[in-house]
Design an enzyme around this catalytic site. Structure first.
Site, PDB file in Angstrom:
ATOM      1  CG  HIS A  46       1.840   3.312   2.267  1.00  0.00           C
ATOM      2  ND1 HIS A  46       1.247   3.561   1.042  1.00  0.00           N
ATOM      3  CD2 HIS A  46       1.225   2.195   2.746  1.00  0.00           C
ATOM      4  CE1 HIS A  46       0.328   2.644   0.810  1.00  0.00           C
ATOM      5  NE2 HIS A  46       0.291   1.813   1.815  1.00  0.00           N
ATOM      6  CD  GLU A  49       3.390  -1.571   3.439  1.00  0.00           C
ATOM      7  OE1 GLU A  49       2.656  -2.368   2.810  1.00  0.00           O
ATOM      8  OE2 GLU A  49       2.959  -0.585   4.054  1.00  0.00           O
ATOM      9  CG  HIS A  50       2.603  -0.540  -1.574  1.00  0.00           C
ATOM     10  ND1 HIS A  50       1.523  -0.849  -2.372  1.00  0.00           N
ATOM     11  CD2 HIS A  50       2.081  -0.184  -0.371  1.00  0.00           C
ATOM     12  CE1 HIS A  50       0.401  -0.688  -1.686  1.00  0.00           C
ATOM     13  NE2 HIS A  50       0.721  -0.273  -0.463  1.00  0.00           N
ATOM     14  CD  GLU A 126      -3.157   1.302   0.270  1.00  0.00           C
ATOM     15  OE1 GLU A 126      -3.124   0.993   1.480  1.00  0.00           O
ATOM     16  OE2 GLU A 126      -2.176   1.204  -0.495  1.00  0.00           O
TER      17      GLU A 126
END
Length: 423
Positions: A46, A49-50, A126
């Site tokens: 993840h 991905e950022h 997040e």
């Protein structure tokens, strides 16, 4: 028509042409997600991905966003258990621009240390946001309880500690190991010509190294109990069982079983829990299918004083459906599933995602007629068999909110399996 081509490098290109539109959706699916993370890498898929949008060898983060938005387009990404997807929505004439950006971020990401630190703070926020939402906490905990001590059960965002340990060098190693041609599927839907797309993808992704997808350990459903009984205003409760893998012969029947039980306002659970008794403000049943495993589950959101009665109703309805689910109930579930397939075909983005998933899961495009025929073949007896079979598996239970710690004893007494220990 959906068409698929596999390049010599191993990269797959799939397209779904829609002649009546002037736009297109374009995406790259990489077969890596939280399940691909090794020990000490939790959250890195993840995180990567950022970082893809935080700059490349030739583009800054700002220039990436300005380039796509200057033509009225949108670009985004998402990480799941088994894949990471990078996708854009643009006018058809701007496909080369979008493809160039996606190719750039997936071949030459910069992973600048200062950008890593900035994005680390964003991801920690997040995580904090997810922790503030009881429903998010419950659904994040479900795979962790169902697949104990396995990567497939990890929370996609990672933990504060694991995200804090991610480094630029670690991102580069993970990228080199997983972002190879054999793990990539480029999918497009809308006003697109397949032959031209194949040529442009071959040129744009020529720098991607060849390589097969790293072999992963088989997922092993375990079941288990996870309780988070902090003082919140609401209670979230999920009961899960072992489901079916995406390519299993009973995968469609398992989806229809979930829809019959809790797929809409007319479903058994919604009627029994909300309409007839007013015990919950939300309930659903669902089936998650992974490459080699699955989870069948029921969710309810309610107040602390209604949990016990609501849980009893869920067990009653599951047990009753095994013997009495009707063809009429199945017909409604079939209609919902078929309508979802056909209505989604009006969306470029949905058709792009479907084409990518079919290429990855089944190795080929699956015509809508074939999918509809599969749904039509499922009988009420098939659904009842699935319900009887899955409920005999070891239960998974997740509880979030001010309630007594959950016990699997009542489930085990009803359906006959040994409960697993509390996490």
């Amino acid at each position: 028509m959906t068409r698929m081509t596999r390049l010599d490098s191993g990269l797959t290109v799939v397209s779904d042409e829609m002649e009546h539109v002037d736009s297109a959706a374009l995406g790259v699916w990489v077969e890596t997600g939280v399940r691909s993370e090794e020990e000490g890498e939790h959250g890195i898929a993840h995180f990567l991905e950022h970082m893809a949008f935080k700059g490349t060898a030739t583009r800054s983060a700002r220039s990436i966003s300005e380039a796509i938005e200057s033509v009225g387009g949108e670009i985004n990404a998402a990480t799941s258990v088994e894949t990471t997807a990078y996708h854009a929505r643009i006018l058809a004439e701007d496909m080369p621009l979008a493809l160039g950006i996606l190719a750039d971020i997936l071949t030459e990401p910069a992973f600048a240390p200062e950008e890593v630190e900035r994005e680390r703070n964003v991801i920690l926020q997040e995580i904090g946001s997810a922790e503030d939402v009881p429903e998010d906490r419950a659904f994040d905990a479900l795979p962790e309880a169902a697949f104990r001590d396995q990567a497939v059960g990890r929370r996609i965002l990672g933990t504060r500690d694991s995200v804090g340990a991610v480094s630029a060098e670690g991102l580069r190693r993970f990228f080199a190991r997983h972002y190879t041609a054999g793990a990539m599927t480029v999918a497009a839907a809308g006003k697109v010509e397949h032959e031209r797309l194949v040529e442009e993808v071959a040129a744009a992704f020529a720098r991607v190294p060849a390589g097969a997808i790293p072999e992963l350990a088989n997922a092993r459903y375990t079941g288990g109990i996870l309780a988070d009984t902090d003082d919140t205003a609401e209670c979230q409760w999920i009961l899960g069982f072992e489901g079916r893998a995406a390519r299993h012969d009973d995968a469609i029947a398992a989806h229809l079983a979930a829809m019959s039980m809790g797929g809409g306002l007319s479903s058994r659970l919604f009627q029994a829990l909300r309409e007839e008794r007013g015990l919950v403000y939300d309930t659903s049943a669902f089936h998650w299918a992974f490459a080699d495993a699955g989870v069948f589950a029921v969710h309810l959101a309610t107040s602390p004083d209604a949990v016990e009665e609501a849980v009893a109703v869920v067990l009653d309805e599951l047990e009753d459906a095994i013997g009495t689910l009707t063809e009429e109930e199945l017909a409604r579930a079939r209609a919902q599933m078929k309508a979802g397939i056909l209505m989604s075909r009006e969306s470029c983005s949905a058709r792009m995602s479907q084409a990518a998933r079919q290429a990855i899961v089944f190795g080929r495009p699956v015509p809508k007629e074939e999918r509809i025929a599969e749904i039509e073949r499922v009988s009420a007896d098939d659904v009842k068999r699935i319900l009887a079979d899955v409920t005999r598996s070891t239960p998974t239970m997740v509880a979030v909110g001010p309630m007594d710690a959950p016990s699997a004893d009542a489930v085990v007494r009803r359906f006959g399996r040994t409960a697993e220990p509390t996490l």
